[in-house]
Design a protein around this motif. Structure first.
Motif, mmCIF file in Angstrom:
data_model
loop_
_atom_site.group_PDB
_atom_site.id
_atom_site.type_symbol
_atom_site.label_atom_id
_atom_site.label_comp_id
_atom_site.label_asym_id
_atom_site.label_seq_id
_atom_site.Cartn_x
_atom_site.Cartn_y
_atom_site.Cartn_z
ATOM 1 N N ALA A 1 53.715 -0.979 116.333
ATOM 2 C CA ALA A 1 52.629 -1.725 116.970
ATOM 3 C C ALA A 1 53.044 -2.220 118.351
ATOM 4 C CB ALA A 1 52.219 -2.912 116.099
ATOM 5 N N THR A 2 52.140 -2.048 119.317
ATOM 6 C CA THR A 2 52.242 -2.710 120.608
ATOM 7 C C THR A 2 51.050 -3.653 120.700
ATOM 8 O OG1 THR A 2 53.277 -0.762 121.586
ATOM 9 C CG2 THR A 2 52.386 -2.408 123.098
ATOM 10 N N LEU A 3 51.299 -4.932 120.930
ATOM 11 C CA LEU A 3 50.217 -5.901 120.850
ATOM 12 C C LEU A 3 49.234 -5.790 121.998
ATOM 13 C CD1 LEU A 3 52.789 -8.059 119.475
ATOM 14 C CD2 LEU A 3 50.516 -8.726 118.763
ATOM 15 N N TYR A 4 49.725 -5.497 123.197
ATOM 16 C CA TYR A 4 48.850 -5.522 124.380
ATOM 17 C C TYR A 4 49.057 -4.274 125.218
ATOM 18 C CZ TYR A 4 46.658 -7.097 128.739
ATOM 19 O OH TYR A 4 45.856 -7.203 129.856
ATOM 20 N N HIS A 5 47.972 -3.506 125.392
ATOM 21 C CA HIS A 5 47.991 -2.342 126.272
ATOM 22 C C HIS A 5 46.792 -2.439 127.220
ATOM 23 C CE1 HIS A 5 49.481 2.057 126.596
ATOM 24 N NE2 HIS A 5 48.697 1.822 127.636
ATOM 25 N N TYR B 1 42.394 -2.944 111.897
ATOM 26 C CA TYR B 1 43.834 -2.714 112.008
ATOM 27 C C TYR B 1 44.515 -2.731 110.640
ATOM 28 C CZ TYR B 1 43.032 -2.929 116.963
ATOM 29 O OH TYR B 1 42.559 -2.651 118.228
ATOM 30 N N ARG C 1 52.939 5.254 117.307
ATOM 31 C CA ARG C 1 52.915 4.073 118.170
ATOM 32 C C ARG C 1 51.477 3.850 118.618
ATOM 33 N NH1 ARG C 1 53.740 3.341 124.040
ATOM 34 N NH2 ARG C 1 53.947 1.091 124.300
ATOM 35 N N SER D 1 48.348 0.614 119.630
ATOM 36 C CA SER D 1 48.245 -0.749 120.143
ATOM 37 C C SER D 1 47.041 -1.446 119.528
ATOM 38 C CB SER D 1 48.151 -0.781 121.669
ATOM 39 O OG SER D 1 46.868 -0.418 122.129
ATOM 40 N N THR D 2 47.098 -2.764 119.556
ATOM 41 C CA THR D 2 45.990 -3.590 119.095
ATOM 42 C C THR D 2 45.239 -4.128 120.313
ATOM 43 O OG1 THR D 2 47.445 -5.532 119.004
ATOM 44 C CG2 THR D 2 47.163 -4.266 116.972
ATOM 45 N N SER D 3 43.939 -4.263 120.175
ATOM 46 C CA SER D 3 43.113 -4.785 121.260
ATOM 47 C C SER D 3 42.922 -6.285 121.084
ATOM 48 C CB SER D 3 41.749 -4.088 121.252
ATOM 49 O OG SER D 3 40.836 -4.792 122.068
ATOM 50 N N SER E 1 46.745 4.291 122.802
ATOM 51 C CA SER E 1 46.457 2.865 122.991
ATOM 52 C C SER E 1 45.007 2.582 122.640
ATOM 53 C CB SER E 1 46.752 2.415 124.423
ATOM 54 O OG SER E 1 45.629 2.559 125.269
ATOM 55 N N ASN F 1 52.844 -3.521 126.688
ATOM 56 C CA ASN F 1 53.150 -2.200 127.216
ATOM 57 C C ASN F 1 53.222 -2.227 128.740
ATOM 58 O OD1 ASN F 1 53.280 0.844 126.757
ATOM 59 N ND2 ASN F 1 51.626 0.676 128.269
#
Length: 438
Positions: free
Chosen positions: A118-122, A102, A78, A80-82, A19, A166
Motif C-alpha cells: 500500500a502507498t497511502l498518497y499518490h 479497499y 503495489r 495506492s489509496t485515495s 495508483s 509516492n
C-alpha cells in the motif's frame, strides 16, 4: 529477454504497480473532489482537459484486473489509496463505501496469493484541504496522520508493506515550482514549504503506523540521474544543484537529518520557521527504501535566479514520454542508496516505459517495452552481484491509465486499455513476462 526468475535470488520479489486516481474512476463510490479535478478543469493544464472521473473503471472491474495481475505471475501488487475516497472532505467522517472498496481490494489480492503493498498518497489531495493551502499548510502533517490512521486501521492488518507518500519530489517541486501538476503553482516559497511539509507528513504517518503495530514500512523516492552536458565547472555546478533538489533533498532529509546546501541556496530562505527542529519526526526509522526510476536528465547552466539551469535534449533512444533510456542510472542510484543505508533492503517500486502501443487484430506488439525492462533488470543483477540489498522490482504499470497532465495518450501498461470500451488486452510484454516469471 536475457533473464528468468531463476537468475535472481530465491527471495527476490516481482510486482506491478498502479495508483488510485489513475485507474479507479474517481466519480464512483462517494469519493470527494480533489485538486486534480480542479486542475484538469482549468483550460490548458491537461491534454484535451482529460480527467480521472472514469479512468479505467477499476472501481467496478477490480476483480478482472486482479485476475490479470495473478495471471502475470508477480508476487506483489503495489497500489495506492485515495485520500478523497476515504475522507471526502480530507478530515472528519470517513466514507464507508471507500473503506469497503479497499477492504475488498486487499482481500482480493490475498485470495489470489498477491502481497498487498500500500502507498497511502499518490497525488489526489482532497479539494477541501487544497482550499486551505494544501501542502503549504503547516497542519498537513496532522491531517495526513489522521488519514493514515483511518485507512490503516481498516486494512493495515492485511497489507504486506506500506509507504506514506509516492514521489515527494513530484508532490513538492513539480507541482509547486514547475506548475506541471496540481495545484499548478510556480512559487518558490510554496515549493519550499510543500517539500518540507511532505517530509514531516511522511514521518508522522510512519509514527501512526508504528503505533498501530504495523511493520515493513518504507519511503518511495523518484530519482533522475543528473548528467552534465559538458565538462565545464558551470555544468557541474548546475548538475549538482539539480541532483540536490531532485534526488538528495528527500533522501538526506530522512536518512541524514539535513538538507543539501545546493538546495538550501534557493529554498532555504522560504522554509517555515523552525524547520530544523522537524528532523526527528522526518527521520522515523524505515524498514526499506523504494526507488522509482525512469530516465536521466542532461543539465546545463542557464542565466537567471536559482536553480539557474536548463534541461537539454540528449542523444539516447527515448520513450513515448521523450525520456532517454539509461539503465546505468538505475545501477548508479542502487549503489548510492546502498552506500547511504547499507542495512536497509531496496525495492524498485516503479520502472517502466510509455510506448506508442497499437492494438491490431487483438494483439499489441511492444518489443520496446521488453527491451527497456530487460536493460533495467540487467542493471539490477549487476547491483545485486556487487552486494546491493535489492529485494524486488515492480513494473509501472499494470494498466494503461490516466497519465496526469498528459491525459490518456501515454501508455505505460502491460495491459492495453481501450478508453472508450474499457476492454483490457494483455500486450506481448505481458505474455513474455508471464513466461519468465513462472
Amino acid at each position: 529477454m536475457s533473464w528468468t526468475r531463476q537468475d535472481f535470488p530465491d527471495t527476490f520479489l516481482f510486482g506491478a504497480a498502479t495508483s488510485a486516481y489513475q485507474i479507479e474512476g474517481h466519480a464512483f463510490g462517494g469519493a470527494g473532489p480533489t485538486h486534480w479535478d480542479s486542475f484538469a478543469a482549468t483550460p490548458g493544464n491537461v491534454v484535451r482537459a482529460e480527467h480521472g472521473a472514469r479512468a479505467c473503471d477499476h472501481y467496478h472491474r477490480w476483480q478482472e484486473d486482479l485476475d490479470l495481475l495473478a495471471g502475470l505471475g508477480v508476487d506483489v501488487y503495489r497500489f495506492s489509496t485515495s485520500w478523497a475516497r476515504v475522507l471526502p472532505e480530507g478530515t472528519g467522517t470517513p466514507n464507508a463505501e471507500g473503506l469497503d472498496f479497499y477492504d475488498r481490494l486487499v482481500d482480493g489480492m490475498l485470495e489470489r496469493g498477491l502481497k498487498p503493498a500500500a502507498t497511502l498518497y499518490h497525488w489526489e489531495l482532497p479539494q477541501a484541504l487544497a482550499d486551505k493551502g494544501g501542502w503549504r499548510n503547516a497542519d498537513m502533517p496532522d491531517w495526513f496522520a489522521d488519514f493514515t490512521e483511518v485507512v490503516m486501521r481498516r486494512i493495515g492488518d492485511r497489507v504486506w508493506s506500506a509507504a506514506p507518500i509516492n514521489e515527494p519530489w513530484c508532490v513538492g517541486f513539480l507541482s509547486h515550482f514547475l506548475g506541471a501538476h496540481a495545484p499548478g503553482l510556480r512559487d518558490i516559497r510554496a515549493t519550499a514549504r510543500a517539500m518540507h511539509h511532505v517530509l514531516v507528513s511522511h514521518g508522522r504517518s510512519i509514527e501512526v503506523m508504528r503505533g498501530l503495530g504495523l511493520g515493513n514500512l518504507g519511503g518511495v523516492f523518484n530519482m533522475e540521474w543528473a548528467n552534465p552536458v559538458d565538462d565545464s565547472p558551470e555544468a557541474a555546478r548546475a548538475t549538482a544543484t539539480y541532483d540536490a533538489y531532485y534526488n538528495r533533498f528527500f533522501l538526506e532529509g530522512i536518512f541524514t537529518g539535513s538538507y543539501p546546501e545546493q538546495a538550501l541556496e534557493g529554498l532555504g530562505p522560504h522554509l517555515p520557521q523552525g524547520w530544523q527542529d522537524d528532523f526527528a519526526t522526518i527521520g522515523q526509522p524505515l524498514d526499506w527504501v523504494g526507488v522509482n526510476y525512469y530516465t536521466r536528465k542532461n543539465i546545463a547552466p542557464a542565466p537567471g535566479p536559482w536553480p539557474a539551469l536548463a534541461e537539454i535534449d540528449g542523444p539516447l533512444p527515448k520513450t513515448q514520454m521523450g525520456w532517454e533510456i539509461y539503465p546505468d542510472g538505475l545501477y548508479r542510484f542502487l549503489k548510492r542508496v546502498s552506500d547511504m543505508v547499507p542495512d536497509l533492503p531496496i525495492f524498485i517500486t516503479e520502472n517502466g516505459m510509455a510506448n506508442d502501443d497499437v492494438l491490431s487484430e487483438g494483439v499489441v506488439k511492444d518489443p520496446e517495452r521488453l527491451a527497456y525492462i530487460d536493460g533495467h533488470l540487467d542493471a539490477c543483477r549487476r547491483a545485486i552481484a556487487e552486494g546491493v540489498r535489492l529485494e524486488g522490482y515492480f513494473i509501472w504499470s499494470l494498466l494503461d491509465n490516466y497519465e496526469w497532465a498528459l491525459g490518456y495518450e501515454k501508455r505505460f501498461g502491460l495491459i492495453h486499455v481501450d478508453f472508450e470500451t474499457l476492454q483490457r488486452t494483455p500486450k506481448a510484454s505481458y505474455h513474455a513476462l508471464a513466461q519468465r516469471l513462472r
